[in-house]
Design an enzyme around this catalytic site. Structure first.
Site, mmCIF file in Angstrom:
data_model
loop_
_atom_site.group_PDB
_atom_site.id
_atom_site.type_symbol
_atom_site.label_atom_id
_atom_site.label_comp_id
_atom_site.label_asym_id
_atom_site.label_seq_id
_atom_site.Cartn_x
_atom_site.Cartn_y
_atom_site.Cartn_z
ATOM 1 C CD GLU A 45 -2.859 0.827 2.541
ATOM 2 O OE1 GLU A 45 -2.566 0.022 3.442
ATOM 3 O OE2 GLU A 45 -3.922 1.477 2.540
ATOM 4 C CE LYS A 114 -7.380 1.168 3.070
ATOM 5 N NZ LYS A 114 -6.166 1.209 3.894
ATOM 6 C CB CYS A 174 -4.619 -2.442 3.852
ATOM 7 S SG CYS A 174 -3.880 -2.994 5.400
ATOM 8 C CB SER A 356 19.650 -1.553 36.017
ATOM 9 O OG SER A 356 18.694 -2.504 35.585
HETATM 10 N N1 LIG Z 1 22.608 0.896 38.461
HETATM 11 C C1 LIG Z 1 22.228 1.219 37.248
HETATM 12 N N2 LIG Z 1 23.119 1.288 36.254
HETATM 13 C C2 LIG Z 1 22.756 1.597 35.011
HETATM 14 N N3 LIG Z 1 21.496 1.870 34.665
HETATM 15 C C3 LIG Z 1 20.560 1.824 35.601
HETATM 16 C C4 LIG Z 1 20.859 1.491 36.948
HETATM 17 N N4 LIG Z 1 19.697 1.522 37.630
HETATM 18 C C5 LIG Z 1 18.738 1.853 36.771
HETATM 19 N N5 LIG Z 1 19.234 2.038 35.552
HETATM 20 C C6 LIG Z 1 18.525 2.403 34.318
HETATM 21 O O1 LIG Z 1 17.288 3.006 34.668
HETATM 22 C C7 LIG Z 1 16.187 2.236 34.130
HETATM 23 C C8 LIG Z 1 15.029 2.252 35.113
HETATM 24 O O2 LIG Z 1 15.463 1.723 36.347
HETATM 25 P P1 LIG Z 1 14.575 0.721 37.177
HETATM 26 O O3 LIG Z 1 15.305 0.349 38.372
HETATM 27 O O4 LIG Z 1 13.222 1.235 37.218
HETATM 28 O O5 LIG Z 1 14.620 -0.510 36.305
HETATM 29 P P2 LIG Z 1 13.485 -1.305 35.649
HETATM 30 O O6 LIG Z 1 12.567 -0.381 34.933
HETATM 31 O O7 LIG Z 1 12.932 -2.280 36.608
HETATM 32 O O8 LIG Z 1 14.452 -1.941 34.636
HETATM 33 P P3 LIG Z 1 15.566 -2.970 34.965
HETATM 34 O O9 LIG Z 1 14.766 -4.214 35.074
HETATM 35 O O10 LIG Z 1 16.418 -2.824 33.789
HETATM 36 O O11 LIG Z 1 16.256 -2.611 36.245
HETATM 37 C C9 LIG Z 1 16.779 0.858 33.896
HETATM 38 O O12 LIG Z 1 16.060 0.141 32.913
HETATM 39 C C10 LIG Z 1 18.186 1.174 33.487
HETATM 40 O O13 LIG Z 1 18.249 1.521 32.120
HETATM 41 N N1 LIG Z 2 -3.381 0.096 6.293
HETATM 42 C C1 LIG Z 2 -4.469 -0.473 6.739
HETATM 43 O O1 LIG Z 2 -5.554 -0.346 6.160
HETATM 44 C C2 LIG Z 2 -4.330 -1.327 7.988
HETATM 45 C C3 LIG Z 2 -5.486 -2.239 8.216
HETATM 46 C C4 LIG Z 2 -5.473 -3.243 9.330
HETATM 47 N N2 LIG Z 2 -6.244 -2.820 10.448
HETATM 48 C C5 LIG Z 2 -4.113 -3.781 9.703
HETATM 49 O O2 LIG Z 2 -3.625 -3.558 10.798
HETATM 50 O O3 LIG Z 2 -3.539 -4.481 8.932
#
Ligand SMILES: Nc1ncnc2c1ncn2[C@@H]1O[C@H](COP(=O)(O)OP(=O)(O)OP(=O)(O)O)[C@@H](O)[C@H]1O
Ligand SMILES: NC(=O)CC[C@H](N)C(=O)O
Ligand SMILES: Nc1ncnc2c1ncn2[C@@H]1O[C@H](COP(=O)(O)OP(=O)(O)OC[C@H]2O[C@@H]([n+]3cccc(C(=O)O)c3)[C@H](O)[C@@H]2O)[C@@H](O)[C@H]1O
Length: 704
Positions: A45, A114, A174, A356
């Site tokens: 499309e 369409k 589509c 993390s």
């Molecule tokens: N100690 C750390 N070092 C590096 N990055 C971090 C650290 N803690 C958190 N982050 C970053 O911040 C984001 C959000 O932190 P959070 O602790 O909420 O983790 P989450 O969303 O549970 O993800 P994750 O499971 O990766 O820890 C993480 O996904 C990561 O990218």
């Molecule tokens: N471009 C469209 O018309 C998308 C139609 C349809 N709902 C899809 O997700 O495939």
């Protein structure tokens, strides 16, 4: 017996507004189809400008450039002697339409606009186009460049059937297949043998099944159904997932890949149009067919078929079982292909992720590794485009001998940014071990210095020293101190992303920062605004926590990464509060709800379109074995409270790969206000009902 038609469909990795690239991919597809002996090729499309142009569809340039490109395609020497079905926007009497233009040997046969536009979820076709009226046929005056090229001035436009010397076919676009009263029903009743469906359909987890059911059902009562879909990231949050298909009489005979780095993929089958006869021989169909609409037939002086006797080498395509990926594989492949398109098209130097040691950033890193595996596999297959892009990313070093880990080391860096008191050695070592296993370049550092500096500056400026909860601080102080850490990590991520390549002696662009907030956290608002949830793009922002865990469990074996088991076993924690002998922060405790419950709320709110009251009513029934109506009320009220107060976070959420029906993405998919009143009216209504229920139960007990 036998009218053998060799026909092709394709999936093209188009890019919105990349007119030259789009043309080259279309011409290449036609060339391949012809080489396979095809007499007809279907393309996706709006494939000339690309599908995802959004408001660029309102520009006159888009219409004129599309016609100019169409002229280049149809006069190209490689595109002769085959019917080509192309997609572009067309204006007729100053009304814009999403249309198909069918051409043969440098001439336009007709235009099919369409009829049923798609306007759900991410789709906004009604914003740019007007639907064509069913059964209407008009005369279209061709633009001057086409008049000069073909000598034609006018062609039919509308709801038509094409009649070649030996076959009949019609176009369906589509969404028309997804409606209860699809045009193909009347076309088939009127005798059309082949239906050509051109699509711009995006990937959503577990959606392919619906699409293939629609396609096979559409041909069940006799006929050939061809489906062509765009592929790849064409400049937005969506991934179009190809999977072009040819079916006859309800059976699939050819299917293109769903996820691949190939820019052009053509599938060709030879079908016997005389096989349609037997499938159309029920009298009930006959009774409906005699009342079918009498469509205008556009005559095409061209033979599409061959007699089986005249070409003994032709093989009629046999039925195959459609291929479906498991959701875990869909997560491994879809976002990985999207990341590759984004990387090569953005011209960036690679990706960076703050790692993390938790499951979410682990999933982002594993998807990047999956991308590297796909790149290395494509290089091994000799894909010239992939080799060119990969070489650019590796400073023109020889990429043909690299392993996935080696390539990963060139395009992907990660960093653990710990706090001496808060970060456990388990998360720190998990992050490092994962990075080592996938070959990423990894940094391990502590951010205490920055945290202390921010805390000191804020404390001396405000003359107030915030404390953690475990040290006697209030909830607000506790959150503020957590946010100092998480926002510091965001700032450092951008610093590392920008300077890492140059620090390694590489010239050229920096790394794009990847985010890792999942769909459930976004829904609940369990993330800090402008922390690492703010990144350049996020491959997992449309995926639920439950699916991410399934994906990691799958990847442990599929990618041979034993370290992933440790991520699954660990309790999800933000590690933003100091760990004490009797306190370790935990996500589900912090949120006051489980990830499983969040998926239910998300589904009811978005997919089922329930407000707070209906959600409560529904869950009182669904959860009656586990919870009283009073308990369900508390749960629903708590969820809606956090949803309401955190909705503002969705206005700045990082652009994420869209994959889940209940995605809360405020940008295009889930349009809502972000300053909500409390839901007092609904609360009162439920509380009244709870009182009546209790009174009823008490009354019932008394009567006994
Ligand atoms: N100690 C750390 N070092 C590096 N990055 C971090 C650290 N803690 C958190 N982050 C970053 O911040 C984001 C959000 O932190 P959070 O602790 O909420 O983790 P989450 O969303 O549970 O993800 P994750 O499971 O990766 O820890 C993480 O996904 C990561 O990218
Ligand atoms: N471009 C469209 O018309 C998308 C139609 C349809 N709902 C899809 O997700 O495939
Ligand atoms: N109505 C509104 N419209 C627009 N903006 C509004 C707003 N209300 C608040 N805001 C703004 O939002 C701010 C509050 O949001 P925010 O700063 O995000 O902070 P907040 O939501 O208060 O706290 C972050 C939450 O995420 C949790 N969390 C969990 C896991 C990981 C992480 C992590 O960071 O790694 C965090 C953390 O435990 C905490 O519960 C306010 O200070 C204000 O600036």
């Amino acid at each position: 017996m036998g009218r053998l038609a060799t026909i092709s469909t394709c999936q093209l990795n188009q890019w919105a507004l990349d007119f030259d690239g789009n043309r080259d991919r279309i011409v290449e597809a036609i060339r391949q189809a012809k080489a396979a002996g095809s007499k007809l090729i279907l393309t996706p499309e709006l494939c000339i400008p690309g599908y995802g142009l959004l408001d660029h569809f309102q520009e006159l340039d888009t219409f004129s450039h599309s016609w100019e490109i169409l002229a280049e395609i149809i006069k190209h020497p490689e595109t002769q002697d085959i019917i080509v079905d192309l997609g572009l926007p067309v204006r007729h009497n100053d009304v814009p339409y999403n249309a198909r233009v069918l051409a043969l040997n440098g001439e336009i046969l007709a235009i099919r606009p369409k009829i049923d536009l798609c306007n759900d979820g991410n789709y906004r076709e009604m914003r740019y186009f007007t639907p064509w009226t069913r059964y209407r046929v008009d005369t279209y005056t061709l633009p001057s460049e086409i008049q000069e090229l073909t000598g034609q001035t006018e062609v039919p436009i509308g709801d038509i059937i094409f009649q070649t010397l030996d076959a009949t076919f019609a176009s369906e676009l589509c969404e028309e297949l997804w409606t209860p009263d699809s045009p193909h029903i009347q076309y088939c009743l009127a005798g059309a043998e082949i239906i050509l469906n051109s699509s711009g359909s995006h990937h959503e987890l577990r959606k392919l099944d619906t699409r293939i059911n629609l396609i096979t059902n559409a041909s069940k009562s006799g006929g050939v159904y061809m489906y062509s879909n765009q592929r790849g990231c064409d400049g937005d949050r969506l991934y179009y997932d190809g999977c072009s298909l040819i079916a006859i009489n309800g059976q699939t005979v050819a299917q293109g890949s769903q996820f691949s780095l190939r820019n052009v993929e053509v599938i060709t089958s030879t079908v016997d149009l005389d096989d349609i006869w037997s499938a159309r021989q029920s009298r009930s169909r006959g009774m409906q067919a005699i009342k079918a609409h009498e469509f205008k037939r556009v005559k095409v002086d061209f033979a599409m078929t061959q007699k089986s006797q005249s070409n003994r080498n032709l093989r009629i395509a046999e039925a195959i079982e459609p291929r479906y990926h498991k959701p875990e594989e869909e997560i491994a492949l879809g976002p990985a292909c999207w990341l590759w398109d984004y990387l090569r098209r953005s011209g960036a130097g690679g990706y960076f992720v703050p790692l993390s040691g938790g499951i979410d950033s682990c999933a982002t890193a594993t998807i990047v590794f999956s991308m590297c595996r796909l790149v290395v596999a494509a290089i091994k297959e000799g894909d010239e485009e992939v080799i060119k892009d990969a070489s650019r990313l590796c400073a023109n070093d020889d990429v043909t001998k690299m392993s996935a880990q080696q390539f990963c080391g060139r395009v992907f860096s990660s960093a653990f940014m710990g706090m001496k008191e808060q970060s456990s050695k388990e998360t720190r070592s998990r992050a490092e071990e994962l990075a080592n296993a996938i070959g990423a370049h990894h940094i391990d550092c502590n951010i205490d210095e920055v945290f202390n500096a921010v805390k000191h500056l804020v404390s001396t400026t405000l003359n107030f020293e915030p404390k953690f909860k475990v040290h006697g601080g209030s909830k607000t102080e506790n959150l503020a101190l957590q946010n100092f850490q998480s926002r510091t990590r965001m700032i450092l991520s951008y610093a590392f992303g920008q300077l890492l390549p140059i620090s390694q002696g590489r010239t050229g662009p920096g790394l794009l920062v990847l985010g890792s907030a999942n769909v459930d956290e976004a829904l609940r608002g369990y993330l800090t605004k402008y922390d690492c949830s703010s990144a350049d793009i996020n491959p997992i922002g449309g995926i639920s926590k439950t699916d991410l865990i399934r994906f990691i469990a799958w990847a442990e074996h599929a990618f041979e990464l034993p370290i992933l088991q440790e991520f699954i076993d660990a309790t999800p924690t933000a590690e933003l509060e100091p760990i004490t002998s009797d306190y370790v922060q935990s996500d589900e405790v912090d949120m006051g709800m489980t990830y499983k419950e969040l998926s239910v709320y998300g589904y009811l709110r978005k997919v089922r379109k329930f407000g707070l009251y209906s959600m409560w009513e529904k869950l009182c029934v669904d959860w009656q074995d586990q919870h009283t109506p009073q308990e369900v009320y508390k749960k629903v009220r708590d969820f809606m409270f956090y949803y309401r107060v955190n909705r503002h976070k969705m206005t700045t959420i990082t652009p994420a790969y869209y994959a889940e029906q209940y995605a809360p993405d405020d940008n295009r998919f889930d349009l809502r206000p972000f300053l909500y009143p409390s839901f007092d009216f609904a609360h009162r209504k439920i509380e009244n009902e709870l009182r009546l229920m209790e009174a009823g139960e008490a009354g019932g007990a008394e009567k006994k």
